[in-house]
Enzyme design. Structure first.
Site, PDB file in Angstrom:
ATOM      1  N   ASP A 404       0.853  -1.191   0.000  1.00 22.65           N
ATOM      2  CA  ASP A 404       0.000   0.000   0.000  1.00 22.65           C
ATOM      3  C   ASP A 404       0.889   1.241   0.000  1.00 22.65           C
ATOM      4  OD1 ASP A 404      -2.279   1.525   0.104  1.00 22.65           O
ATOM      5  OD2 ASP A 404      -2.825   0.992   2.156  1.00 22.65           O
ATOM      6  N   GLU A 407       2.566   4.821  -4.299  1.00 22.69           N
ATOM      7  CA  GLU A 407       2.527   5.658  -5.509  1.00 22.69           C
ATOM      8  C   GLU A 407       3.855   6.388  -5.795  1.00 22.69           C
ATOM      9  OE1 GLU A 407      -1.074   4.271  -4.431  1.00 22.69           O
ATOM     10  OE2 GLU A 407       0.081   5.621  -3.170  1.00 22.69           O
ATOM     11  N   ASP A 480      -8.759   3.557  -2.309  1.00 18.65           N
ATOM     12  CA  ASP A 480      -9.581   4.037  -1.191  1.00 18.65           C
ATOM     13  C   ASP A 480     -10.898   4.624  -1.677  1.00 18.65           C
ATOM     14  OD1 ASP A 480      -7.571   3.235   0.483  1.00 18.65           O
ATOM     15  OD2 ASP A 480      -6.673   5.215   0.673  1.00 18.65           O
TER      16      ASP A 480
END
Length: 797
Positions: A404, A407, A480
């Site tokens: 997670d 990015e 999300d």
């Protein structure tokens, strides 16, 4: 080079001028203008790569998406020099290159235009950043439509839209938020029944315009790097998907348990609470294979640690769960806490494994542990170190990892500043070039570590951010999202789009990550997710005391949730076979209607209906209180799964939508394999496979693949491929089977249910012997029989 005014060279767009010379080196062709060189690599009869050196110097030919061992597979290839063009000819397409300006036109063998440059390749200096901005524009053909581009929260058809790829942590994103988490620079074009694809292999910030700025032009460009793209001819969109996946890599088969139901929240803790959740699933007989541990399992959010207070005996916890049939997946983020007492920080710092700014300072930023540093996953030595860290998790018994925040996400500033430096596998660069592949390479190193230490078991990895080709090692989810009806619809769109963009192992957080769904929204989402390859409930419910578990919404919702999760487990043989087709042929597991019936213009804007594999069509319920919806079925005959009512495709039908049903259709002639009821994968040996056979007055083929569901024996031939052929007549139905393989599955019997027989069957013939059918075998157009699995042909008459 032909500049276009104005006169400031940094605002000029430059175009190639006349070809001065050309050369041929095997299947590579080089066309030289005054400054620009066009390299054309003919890879197959339908795949050609175009690569431009704007000022005559090619950059290193290197890709994080395309395996270095990609081979050519040509049947025929020739080049002809004409008065105005060069013409490259394969068995299926012709590539015409204009001598005056290098503009490209691609036709099929009959001369029909497939794809054509508008302004074609051009570039300009990027004064504020350095390097060049490289562009390519194509003509939009009459009635052309566009699809693909990965993780975009918009309608499936991209016509009239503009998008950007620069992975972003988009908590609570909305419809049309862009960019999102993933970076897949690949799209499809479709016009006049001809499908093709463009894969722009450039890791800088890339942009795509599908007639938004100028309705006659489709364009793509990057703020750095090379213009380097692959053209892929179909003509079927599914053919394009196969070729794209071949270019960017096919996945290994996952462990079958990873296709089961998975339960998560932020966060289950302490360890006793995790065991309570596991007991609830088993006591309520709701199938489940995986429980996820979010960041609170760690000691102060330090990666590769366990909280001494909440998880004092992680190996004991994992064993307790394993004895109940559960696998444990843990989250790992890229941020490494700055802590002189933290072993991983000490080691990474000593070996200079963390990213640095342009002036040499460490790239530091706050995430969950507080002040963090970040490994440079573009450095192969760092990836090897990262791989080694997973031994400590595997030694505890962990079977999967969830990456997670990669990015990469950094609190307050969003992501890394552009001056962060990266190794880029020996080609040092700034973060502008490496941003879109940071999470991609993190998940790759994670998968390689798990694969090494879990052997002989198969690894399971999930990632939030990635680049093209990530399907080779990881699954993904849509990030999300929120507990809203619009996000339910977006989940369907995003999963379809990701599947046709090469990454089929996709799902969404069931019920929504942010907020609290009511029971109706949760059930409708769970119903949709039953037909997504990755099926996980996950929520940010630590923000409140709400638990988003299947029993959290009351007994009625629990009953329906159990029904659909059980259906998921019944369909595992079909789902696993569909994954095998994806892994071997590159066909997307989820298929939008345009990919199923591209000759039907009605499908070009159909977003609700999609197919899972060859034979199941789903149309999700997208609004609260919906009692009926219009469902469009493509050409052919279809059975409604819940009552066997038949429909002829090519039009829309009103379908009732009670809360305990989702519109689900089976293609006539299909053979749908199903497991008996189970609570988790491997709960007990499967001795009987159920085959649902749907009558069709023609011949239809189906397939079943099986292996051990874990380990790598299938690579050494330990698998079975079973092909079925159904042929229906006025007074008979014939089921033929061809069995190839040497895997001993333990399944010795088939229970076969024949659906939709248009005649009253009296008998069945198997291996030349005739058996009478009694009333208990025949009811409402169905016939049920049990036979030894070794049968080769059955005739119902």
């Amino acid at each position: 080079m032909q500049p276009v005014a104005p006169t400031n060279k940094y605002s000029i767009k430059y175009f190639p001028d006349t070809v001065r010379s050309w050369t041929k080196e095997g299947n590579y062709l080089y066309f030289h203008t005054t400054e620009t060189i066009l390299e054309v690599r003919v890879i197959s009869d339908k795949v050609v790569r175009f690569r431009y050196a704007a000022d005559g110097d090619f950059q290193r030919d290197f890709s994080y998406a395309v395996p270095a061992e990609l081979k050519e597979s040509l049947v025929f290839f020739d080049i002809q020099e004409n008065e105005e063009t060069f013409e490259i000819v394969t068995a299926l397409i012709r590539v015409l290159i204009d001598k005056d300006n290098l503009r490209i036109t691609i036709t099929d063998s009959e001369g029909r235009i497939i794809n054509q440059d508008e302004q074609g390749f051009h570039w300009q200096y990027y004064l504020s950043k350095g390097g060049k901005i490289v562009y390519c524009s194509k003509q939009i053909q009459e009635d052309e439509n566009f699809f693909g581009l990965g993780d975009k929260a918009a309608a499936l058809n991209l016509l009239g839209k503009r998008f950007e790829n620069y992975g972003a942590d988009t908590y609570g994103y909305q419809r049309d938020t862009d960019p999102l988490y993933k970076n897949i620079p690949f799209y499809y074009g479709l016009h006049h029944g001809i499908g093709y694809g463009i894969f722009f292999d450039n890791t800088f910030r890339t942009l795509f315009d599908f007639g938004n700025e100028r309705p006659e032009a489709c364009s793509f460009w990057a703020r750095g790097g090379e213009m380097n793209y692959y053209f892929i001819y179909g003509p079927q969109l599914l053919d394009v998907a196969r070729e794209y996946t071949r270019i960017t890599g096919t996945p290994d088969l996952p462990p079958m348990w990873a296709l089961g139901y998975q339960q998560s929240r932020w966060s289950y803790f302490p360890d006793k609470r995790v065991v309570e959740i596991a007991h609830e699933f088993r006591n309520r007989h709701i199938p489940c294979d995986v429980i996820h541990l979010d960041i609170d399992y760690m000691e102060g959010f330090r990666c590769f640690t366990f909280s001494e207070e909440n998880f004092p005996d992680p190996a004991g916890l994992v064993k307790t769960l394993a004895d109940m049939g559960f696998k444990v997946v843990v989250i790992i983020d890229p941020g490494i806490k700055v802590d002189p007492e933290y072993e991983i920080y000490q080691e990474g710092l000593a070996k200079n494994y963390f990213c640095r700014r342009a002036d040499g300072a460490l790239m530091e930023g706050d995430v969950w542990p507080g002040q963090c540093v970040f490994p440079d996953f573009t450095n192969p030595e760092v990836r090897a170190w990262w791989r080694s860290l997973f031994k400590r998790l595997v030694d505890v018994g962990i079977r999967g990892v969830w990456n997670d925040m990669n990015e990469p996400a950094v609190f307050e500033i969003g992501t890394f500043p552009e001056d962060v430096r990266h190794d880029y596998d020996g080609d040092p660069c700034s973060h502008r070039k490496a941003h879109n592949i940071y999470g991609h390479l993190m998940s790759r190193a994670t998968a390689e570590g798990l694969k090494k230490y879990l052997m002989p078991h198969r690894p399971f990895v999930i990632t939030r951010s990635c680049y093209a080709g990530a399907q080779q090692w990881t699954s993904v989810w849509t990030g999300d999202n929120s507990a809203t009806w619009d996000h339910l619809s977006l989940a369907s769109l995003q999963c379809q789009r990701m599947a046709v963009s090469g990454i089929s192992f996709i799902g969404s957080d069931i019920g929504g990550f942010i907020g609290e769904p009511d029971g109706e929204l949760y059930i409708r989402w769970l119903q949709l997710a039953t037909f997504h390859p990755f099926m996980r409930t996950h929520s940010a419910s630590n923000e409140t005391n709400f638990n988003q578990d299947p029993w959290s919404f009351g007994s009625k919702v629990e009953f329906i949730a159990r029904k659909f999760i059980r259906l998921r487990y019944h369909l595992l043989p079909y789902l696993y076979t569909t994954f095998w087709q994806y892994a071997t042929e590159g066909t997307p597991m989820l298929r939008p209607m345009a990919f199923v019936a591209q000759e039907d213009a009605e499908t070009y804007h159909r977003d609700h209906e999609f197919m899972l594999g060859d034979h199941l069509l789903i149309s999700h319920v997208s609004e609260p209180g919906m009692q009926e919806k219009q469902v469009y079925l493509p050409e052919g005959n279809w059975y409604y799964y819940w009552n066997d009512k038949t429909y002829a495709g090519g039009t829309s039908f009103p379908i009732s939508t009670p809360l305990d049903e989702i519109p689900l259709f089976v293609k006539a002639g299909a053979v749908i394999p199903q497991y008996p009821r189970m609570e988790f994968v491997g709960a007990e040996p499967v001795s009987e496979m159920i085959l649902h056979v749907y009558y069709e007055a023609s011949t239809v083929h189906s397939i079943l693949y099986e292996d051990a569901g874990d380990n790598y024996g299938y690579r050494n031939g330990q698998f079975n491929v079973i092909r079925y052929k159904v042929t229906g007549g006025e007074r008979s139905l014939r089921l033929k089977k061809k069995f190839i393989g040497k895997y001993e599955s333990g399944c010795y019997r088939n229970r076969i249910i024949f659906h939709g027989l248009p005649f009253e069957a009296k008998e069945y013939v198997i291996e030349g012997k005739t058996y009478k059918l009694s009333k208990r075998n025949f009811a409402l157009g169905t016939v049920k029989i049990a036979v030894d699995r070794s049968f080769e042909e059955i005739i119902i008459r």
